[in-house]
Scaffold this motif. Sequence first.
Motif: not given
Length: 326
Positions: A218, A221, A224, A290, A293-294
């Motif tokens: 977590q 996110r 990065t 990004e 991980y979104a």
Amino acid sequence: MSEPPGATVALADAPPADEQSKPLAAQRVLPLRRPGRWIATAAVLVLAAQFVHGLTTNPFYQWDRFGYWFLRPNILDGLLITLEVAAYSAVLGLAGGIVLALARLSKSPVLRAVSWTYIWALRSIPLIVVLLFLYNFSALYKTLSVGVPFGPAFLSFDESKLATDMVVAVIGLSLNEAAYAAEVVRGGILSVDQGQQEAAAALGLPKSYQFTKIVFPQALRSITPNYVNQLIGLIKSTSLVFYVSLLDLFGTAQSMGSTYPGDIVPLLLVATVWYLILTSVVSVIQFYVERYYARGATRSLPPTPLQKLRTGLIDLRARIRREAAV
């Protein structure tokens, strides 16, 4: 009877009489006029056109020599060294940053103090000073030994033979990068909701599992985008390894500029364009990392550049059709 407040405004904003006579579906909604935006856009376009015209027509840039040097083997060899130094330093710097961040978040006062002191010192000392200090490290310690602390040594190494130019550059950049990466990682870990860790602890999960499977994924996110900024700065910082006798991209351009003084500007442009290419590639990778991980954190993933282009073309086509229908 007095008119209610806002009645005058409603009449002033009402459409013309000919528009009122049309059916509601046929009436057009006129956009708000923004002359300042158009003036600013025109000024920016004029300045951009002047800049491009100056780049293409000024003979001082010598674009023919730029094309000659751009893919020369010595330039590509320097580019390869830049990539190697940046890659090794990025990996080692991130690993060191994770260790330092965990030490700063540790309950041990010794670990917290040592980590804070390291970060404070390395962020305060200029990178060029660190590189020059490591380059002359053999003057302070001619040999490095492994053995019992304050006792006999089992193995000894000649520092001057062990610390090559590449090793000095990678160690110097990694030490500096770890200090900045530690704060990026620490900020990412702190951004994770405390309830996530409490829930994991309530389930009886081990600390290592909590960090690797729950907290750190977590935190990535948030880590990065900040660390990619650091990585871009690291790529540009590799130009300083020229001062420790390592001919990277910038060092090669400088060396060739000394040999061919008439080509200094084209060689600097070659280095500039290659740095722009490298940082652009990193920025593209950043976007997709990004976006990856979104998942699960946003209602919809941000569109890719190709999706934005397709949507823009569809909107433009629909606007043209509406204009033609009217």
